[in-house]
Design a protein around this motif. Structure first.
Motif, PDB file in Angstrom:
ATOM      1  N   ALA A 211       0.870  -1.178   0.000  1.00 12.47           N
ATOM      2  CA  ALA A 211       0.000   0.000   0.000  1.00 12.47           C
ATOM      3  C   ALA A 211       0.902   1.221   0.000  1.00 12.47           C
ATOM      4  N   GLU A 212       0.595   2.187  -0.856  1.00  8.79           N
ATOM      5  CA  GLU A 212       1.510   3.318  -1.001  1.00  8.79           C
ATOM      6  C   GLU A 212       0.735   4.558  -1.458  1.00  8.79           C
ATOM      7  N   PHE A 213       1.292   5.721  -1.150  1.00 11.92           N
ATOM      8  CA  PHE A 213       0.697   6.958  -1.632  1.00 11.92           C
ATOM      9  C   PHE A 213       0.828   7.019  -3.152  1.00 11.92           C
ATOM     10  N   HIS A 214      -0.239   7.440  -3.812  1.00 12.47           N
ATOM     11  CA  HIS A 214      -0.270   7.424  -5.277  1.00 12.47           C
ATOM     12  C   HIS A 214       0.676   8.482  -5.837  1.00 12.47           C
ATOM     13  N   PRO A 215       1.534   8.108  -6.779  1.00  6.92           N
ATOM     14  CA  PRO A 215       2.507   9.073  -7.305  1.00  6.92           C
ATOM     15  C   PRO A 215       1.882  10.244  -8.046  1.00  6.92           C
ATOM     16  N   ILE A 216       0.644  10.117  -8.489  1.00  4.08           N
ATOM     17  CA  ILE A 216       0.031  11.237  -9.207  1.00  4.08           C
ATOM     18  C   ILE A 216      -0.119  12.458  -8.310  1.00  4.08           C
ATOM     19  N   THR A 217      -0.226  12.235  -6.997  1.00  2.00           N
ATOM     20  CA  THR A 217      -0.412  13.363  -6.094  1.00  2.00           C
ATOM     21  C   THR A 217       0.793  14.300  -6.086  1.00  2.00           C
ATOM     22  N   GLU A 218       1.962  13.766  -6.401  1.00  2.00           N
ATOM     23  CA  GLU A 218       3.169  14.594  -6.406  1.00  2.00           C
ATOM     24  C   GLU A 218       3.260  15.483  -7.643  1.00  2.00           C
ATOM     25  N   ALA A 219       2.398  15.243  -8.635  1.00  2.78           N
ATOM     26  CA  ALA A 219       2.417  16.046  -9.851  1.00  2.78           C
ATOM     27  C   ALA A 219       1.409  17.190  -9.814  1.00  2.78           C
ATOM     28  N   LEU A 220       0.552  17.221  -8.788  1.00  4.32           N
ATOM     29  CA  LEU A 220      -0.532  18.203  -8.719  1.00  4.32           C
ATOM     30  C   LEU A 220      -0.180  19.377  -7.810  1.00  4.32           C
ATOM     31  N   ASP A 221      -0.875  20.488  -8.014  1.00  4.05           N
ATOM     32  CA  ASP A 221      -0.645  21.649  -7.161  1.00  4.05           C
ATOM     33  C   ASP A 221      -1.031  21.324  -5.725  1.00  4.05           C
ATOM     34  N   ASP A 222      -0.300  21.906  -4.778  1.00  9.88           N
ATOM     35  CA  ASP A 222      -0.444  21.523  -3.376  1.00  9.88           C
ATOM     36  C   ASP A 222      -1.707  22.058  -2.721  1.00  9.88           C
ATOM     37  N   GLU A 223      -2.292  23.091  -3.263  1.00  8.94           N
ATOM     38  CA  GLU A 223      -3.432  23.701  -2.593  1.00  8.94           C
ATOM     39  C   GLU A 223      -4.751  23.013  -2.924  1.00  8.94           C
ATOM     40  N   THR A 224      -5.044  22.819  -4.212  1.00  8.45           N
ATOM     41  CA  THR A 224      -6.359  22.295  -4.594  1.00  8.45           C
ATOM     42  C   THR A 224      -6.310  20.923  -5.250  1.00  8.45           C
ATOM     43  N   GLY A 225      -5.150  20.484  -5.707  1.00 10.02           N
ATOM     44  CA  GLY A 225      -5.055  19.198  -6.387  1.00 10.02           C
ATOM     45  C   GLY A 225      -5.845  19.146  -7.672  1.00 10.02           C
ATOM     46  N   THR A 226      -5.909  20.264  -8.377  1.00  7.29           N
ATOM     47  CA  THR A 226      -6.691  20.301  -9.618  1.00  7.29           C
ATOM     48  C   THR A 226      -5.838  20.561 -10.854  1.00  7.29           C
ATOM     49  N   ARG A 227      -4.576  20.947 -10.668  1.00  9.74           N
ATOM     50  CA  ARG A 227      -3.733  21.308 -11.796  1.00  9.74           C
ATOM     51  C   ARG A 227      -2.430  20.515 -11.770  1.00  9.74           C
ATOM     52  N   PHE A 228      -2.019  20.040 -12.933  1.00  8.20           N
ATOM     53  CA  PHE A 228      -0.706  19.415 -13.034  1.00  8.20           C
ATOM     54  C   PHE A 228       0.351  20.512 -13.085  1.00  8.20           C
ATOM     55  N   VAL A 229       1.261  20.479 -12.122  1.00  7.73           N
ATOM     56  CA  VAL A 229       2.314  21.499 -12.056  1.00  7.73           C
ATOM     57  C   VAL A 229       3.707  20.884 -12.037  1.00  7.73           C
ATOM     58  N   ARG A 230       3.785  19.553 -11.928  1.00  5.66           N
ATOM     59  CA  ARG A 230       5.060  18.858 -11.946  1.00  5.66           C
ATOM     60  C   ARG A 230       4.975  17.667 -12.877  1.00  5.66           C
ATOM     61  N   ASP A 231       6.124  17.148 -13.236  1.00  6.21           N
ATOM     62  CA  ASP A 231       6.241  16.062 -14.208  1.00  6.21           C
ATOM     63  C   ASP A 231       5.952  14.721 -13.542  1.00  6.21           C
ATOM     64  N   TYR A 232       4.850  14.094 -13.914  1.00  2.75           N
ATOM     65  CA  TYR A 232       4.502  12.798 -13.321  1.00  2.75           C
ATOM     66  C   TYR A 232       5.537  11.731 -13.652  1.00  2.75           C
ATOM     67  N   LEU A 233       6.128  11.787 -14.826  1.00  3.53           N
ATOM     68  CA  LEU A 233       7.059  10.755 -15.278  1.00  3.53           C
ATOM     69  C   LEU A 233       8.505  11.041 -14.882  1.00  3.53           C
ATOM     70  N   ALA A 234       8.732  12.059 -14.085  1.00  4.91           N
ATOM     71  CA  ALA A 234      10.093  12.352 -13.630  1.00  4.91           C
ATOM     72  C   ALA A 234      10.614  11.219 -12.761  1.00  4.91           C
ATOM     73  N   ARG A 235      11.888  10.939 -12.882  1.00  3.28           N
ATOM     74  CA  ARG A 235      12.518   9.902 -12.062  1.00  3.28           C
ATOM     75  C   ARG A 235      13.752  10.424 -11.332  1.00  3.28           C
ATOM     76  N   GLU A 236      14.033  11.724 -11.473  1.00  2.00           N
ATOM     77  CA  GLU A 236      15.176  12.306 -10.787  1.00  2.00           C
ATOM     78  C   GLU A 236      14.832  12.476  -9.309  1.00  2.00           C
ATOM     79  N   PRO A 237      15.805  12.243  -8.428  1.00  2.00           N
ATOM     80  CA  PRO A 237      15.535  12.392  -6.996  1.00  2.00           C
ATOM     81  C   PRO A 237      15.307  13.848  -6.613  1.00  2.00           C
ATOM     82  N   GLN A 238      14.515  14.012  -5.572  1.00  2.00           N
ATOM     83  CA  GLN A 238      14.286  15.326  -4.985  1.00  2.00           C
ATOM     84  C   GLN A 238      15.016  15.400  -3.649  1.00  2.00           C
TER      85      GLN A 238
END
Length: 259
Positions: A147-174
């Motif tokens: 069970a894991e947090f869905h990776p799509i959440t990391e691609a969405l804006d932090d306030e409303t979760g309605t806009r893609f603001v980051r690259d979902y397919l990125a694999r570079e470390p943060q």
């Protein structure tokens, strides 16, 4: 970083160890339903932290559980919690090891269930190596449950979760350098640098399949365990988007078996 945060997690309200000692179950409803009856089975929990999820499976009837974590203070906290609950190492054992070395660190070569919980995969740079290690520890006829947090959440804006603001397919470390902890954001901490790796859903499924496991199901859930987005509300014990917000997956779970 993790060693420093263990005392905060042991003492704080997020894990609520006093409450856990009474109810002995920290698992989510969907996990209990999807894993099913564990009575009489052996279970290995990879990246177990302070052991609350691990010990929950003992409470639900597992014959033996083993928890593994790379933080020695976390393992010591898990052992102390097990002792408080009356579980000796024959019933609930905990070992300190890098997860990639699990096959040589755990006491048994195979387990009926290999389990890994929420917030674990982002710390792993090599997902395929993890999958091979985890699959090697599943007994024939057994399964891995994730069970894991869905990776799509990391691609969405932090306030409303309605806009893609980051690259979902990125694999570079943060790389992060932030004080506090998810269990206490205002805590004063010294060791604040961490590195997280994104793992798109297709990479997770492909890694497990390549390791020889058969995917039984992949489920997506519209609930979270923490206020990931600024507009979340708490309902039924979960963090959720408000009514009328388009639903998106916030957690995923999968089960993969070995024949």
């Amino acid at each position: 970083m993790w060693d420093e945060r263990v005392p905060l997690h042991v003492a704080g309200s997020f894990y609520d160890l006093d409450g856990f000692r009474t109810r002995r179950d920290a698992l989510r409803d969907f996990e209990k339903a999807e894993v099913g009856d564990v009575t009489g089975k052996s279970l290995l929990h990879l990246q177990c932290h302070i052991g609350t999820d691990t010990l929950s499976w003992v409470h639900r009837g597992a014959a033996r559980v083993v928890g593994l974590d790379f933080s020695a203070p976390a393992v010591e906290a898990a052992r102390a919690l097990a002792a408080d609950l009356g579980y000796g190492p024959d019933r609930a054992a905990f070992v300190t090891s890098d997860v990639y070395d699990a096959a040589t660190a755990v006491p048994e070569p195979e387990y009926d269930i290999v389990y890994t919980g929420l917030g674990a995969l982002c710390w792993l740079p090599d997902l395929r190596r993890w999958a091979r290690t985890a699959a090697s520890l599943v007994a024939p006829g057994g399964f891995l449950y994730l069970a894991e947090f869905h990776p799509i959440t990391e691609a969405l804006d932090d306030e409303t979760g309605t806009r893609f603001v980051r690259d979902y397919l990125a694999r570079e470390p943060q790389v992060w350098n932030e004080p506090g902890t998810y269990a206490d954001p205002d805590a004063v901490t010294v060791h604040n640098r961490s590195v997280e790796w994104p793992h798109p859903l297709g990479d997770v499924v492909s890694a497990l399949a390549a390791a020889g496991l058969r995917i039984e199901f992949l489920h997506e859930h519209d609930v979270s365990l923490f206020p990931r987005f600024g507009n979340f509300e708490v309902r039924d014990g979960y963090h959720r988007f408000p009514a009328g917000h388009p639903r998106i997956p916030l957690i995923y779970s999968l089960r993969a078996s070995k024949s």
